[in-house]
Design an enzyme around this catalytic site. Structure first.
Site, PDB file in Angstrom:
ATOM      1  N   ASP A  87      -6.658  -8.460   1.096  1.00 54.84           N
ATOM      2  CA  ASP A  87      -7.684  -7.596   0.498  1.00 54.84           C
ATOM      3  C   ASP A  87      -8.399  -8.357  -0.618  1.00 54.84           C
ATOM      4  OD1 ASP A  87      -9.120  -5.333  -0.039  1.00 54.84           O
ATOM      5  OD2 ASP A  87      -7.558  -4.364  -1.232  1.00 54.84           O
ATOM      6  N   ASP A 109      -1.848 -17.913  -5.204  1.00 54.14           N
ATOM      7  CA  ASP A 109      -2.616 -18.233  -6.419  1.00 54.14           C
ATOM      8  C   ASP A 109      -3.385 -19.545  -6.243  1.00 54.14           C
ATOM      9  OD1 ASP A 109       0.198 -18.536  -6.329  1.00 54.14           O
ATOM     10  OD2 ASP A 109       0.225 -19.459  -8.291  1.00 54.14           O
ATOM     11  N   LYS A 125       3.539 -15.832  -1.004  1.00 55.92           N
ATOM     12  CA  LYS A 125       4.062 -16.011  -2.365  1.00 55.92           C
ATOM     13  C   LYS A 125       5.584 -16.125  -2.255  1.00 55.92           C
ATOM     14  CE  LYS A 125       3.451 -16.086  -6.891  1.00 55.92           C
ATOM     15  NZ  LYS A 125       2.735 -17.166  -7.593  1.00 55.92           N
ATOM     16  N   ASP A 140     -12.337 -10.312  -0.546  1.00 60.22           N
ATOM     17  CA  ASP A 140     -13.420  -9.959  -1.482  1.00 60.22           C
ATOM     18  C   ASP A 140     -13.922 -11.215  -2.193  1.00 60.22           C
ATOM     19  OD1 ASP A 140     -13.420  -7.273  -0.907  1.00 60.22           O
ATOM     20  OD2 ASP A 140     -13.449  -6.641  -3.012  1.00 60.22           O
ATOM     21  N   TYR A 166       0.848  -1.197   0.000  1.00 57.16           N
ATOM     22  CA  TYR A 166       0.000   0.000   0.000  1.00 57.16           C
ATOM     23  C   TYR A 166       0.884   1.248   0.000  1.00 57.16           C
ATOM     24  CZ  TYR A 166      -3.948  -2.880  -0.146  1.00 57.16           C
ATOM     25  OH  TYR A 166      -4.869  -3.767  -0.609  1.00 57.16           O
TER      26      TYR A 166
END
Ligand code: ATP
Length: 354
Positions: free
Chosen positions: A240, A216, A183, A244, A130
């Site tokens: 985030d 992923d 990751k 969702d 961010y």
């Protein structure tokens, strides 16, 4: 218990009014000693006093035991940094709200996309990619030439440790399973630091089963077998996106509750945005902010060892979930025709009559 109510922008005033009315009804029913303070932030404050976050409102938030915050239409805020303060980002960084707790579950009657799911995503909230908040000076995103854009991801040992602790503590109160999403195969240092802290914290919670999943693969597994997950901990941007996805699987953003928590402060804030396309139409689903508010009550109940507050939290989610069973009390995003106000009235009646 002092709770500051900030309606925010877009659908914020409509949905926060429902959470506000529900809090008042809970106080009438259970005498939980709530003192609600109503202030404005966001575009309404900009119009009145020239800034989206007036200093006295920020001070009241600092003194409050908790805040119920509506969504912000940050894309409509002026670029000037003092006038157009991104309220949500400001609170997260200034109050050090490092844990963003985002539950998603399949509820009776609600049309979801998977048969079974009841998980909580614990998202790190103050670091990651961010760019507007991961530097003391400047931003974490920059363009050395017009054809080259660079973005910096921030992971610190302490940031990763404390989010891991938040996840393991939560797991101890649930089914003692933590999935760490990363990751590290590509971001060896950034995700590697995160995993190292997860491993270190895991040693302090030997009864919790830990698994690690690459982000992923996690995106696919959430669709294929979401019932296999319970507490999912991850860094900011992965959290985030995955939250969702989980919210959508559970029925949509209108149900996506979230709590932003730090060591001193807590802010209830729906995971969705200000939904300008339906603002002012009395058709927004208030359940996300209502359940976020229930999470705040539960958090304050645990923090202050106050059983009545925890009871109020349970009652609020129970009543909201019960209303969702019938199509008559579901808003249009869930295939019903109930208005935001009607949902609010039904919720208050159900709480008071409980
Ligand atoms: P942000 O970038 O601020 O998070 P966004 O671009 O993700 O916002 P939202 O404002 O969350 O977008 O809206 C995405 C879609 O979901 C819109 O079509 C909106 O109407 C719908 N939506 C969001 N929240 C609700 C809600 N509480 N009730 C009904 N629909 C909603």
């Amino acid at each position: 218990m002092n709770i500051l109510i900030l309606p925010g922008d877009g659908i914020g005033p409509e949905i926060v009014a429902v959470a506000d009315a529900a809090l008042q009804a809970l106080d009438r029913r259970l005498s939980i000693g709530l003192k609600l303070d109503h202030q404005v932030a966001g575009l309404a404050a900009l119009q009145r006093v020239g800034t989206t976050l007036p200093e006295e409102v920020a001070a009241k938030a600092r003194d409050a035991d908790g805040v119920v915050l509506g969504p912000a239409s940050t894309e409509d805020y002026p670029l000037d940094q003092r006038a157009g303060i991104n309220i949500s980002a400001w609170f997260r960084s200034h109050f050090d709200l490092y844990a963003n707790i985002r539950p998603s579950k399949i509820r009776a009657g609600v049309p979801g996309h998977v048969p079974e799911m009841d998980l909580i995503i614990v998202r790190e909230n103050t670091e990651g990619f961010y760019a507007d908040r991961n530097m003391v000076v400047g931003t974490g995103e920059f363009m050395p030439t017009p054809d080259l854009a660079l973005a910096v991801g921030k992971a610190t040992t302490e940031g990763c440790r404390r989010i891991a602790v938040a996840a393991f503590e939560l797991a101890m109160r649930r089914t003692k399973r933590v999935t760490a999403v990363h990751k590290a195969n590509v971001l060896r240092h950034y995700s590697g630091l995160f995993l190292k802290q997860v491993d270190a914290v895991a040693k302090e919670y030997p009864s919790v089963k830990v698994e690690k999943v690459i982000v992923d693969a996690m995106a696919a597994l959430l669709v294929r077998s979401p019932e296999k997950f319970d507490v999912v901990v991850t860094t900011n941007m992965f959290g985030d996106i995955l939250s969702d996805e989980a919210a959508e699987l559970a029925g949509g953003l209108g149900l996506a509750a979230s709590l932003n928590v730090g060591d001193r402060h807590a802010i209830a804030q729906a995971a969705h945005g200000s939904a300008p396309d339906i603002a002012g139409k009395n058709r927004a689903n208030p359940v996300a902010i209502v359940n976020s508010t229930a999470m705040l009550l539960d958090h304050l109940g645990a923090k202050h060892k106050d059983g009545q507050l925890k009871k109020a939290a349970r009652l609020l989610t129970e009543k909201a979930d019960q209303l969702l069973i019938s199509k008559i009390t579901r808003t249009p995003d869930l295939g019903g025709s109930c208005t935001t106000n009607e949902f609010g009235d039904a919720l208050v009646n159900s709480i008071v009559g409980a």
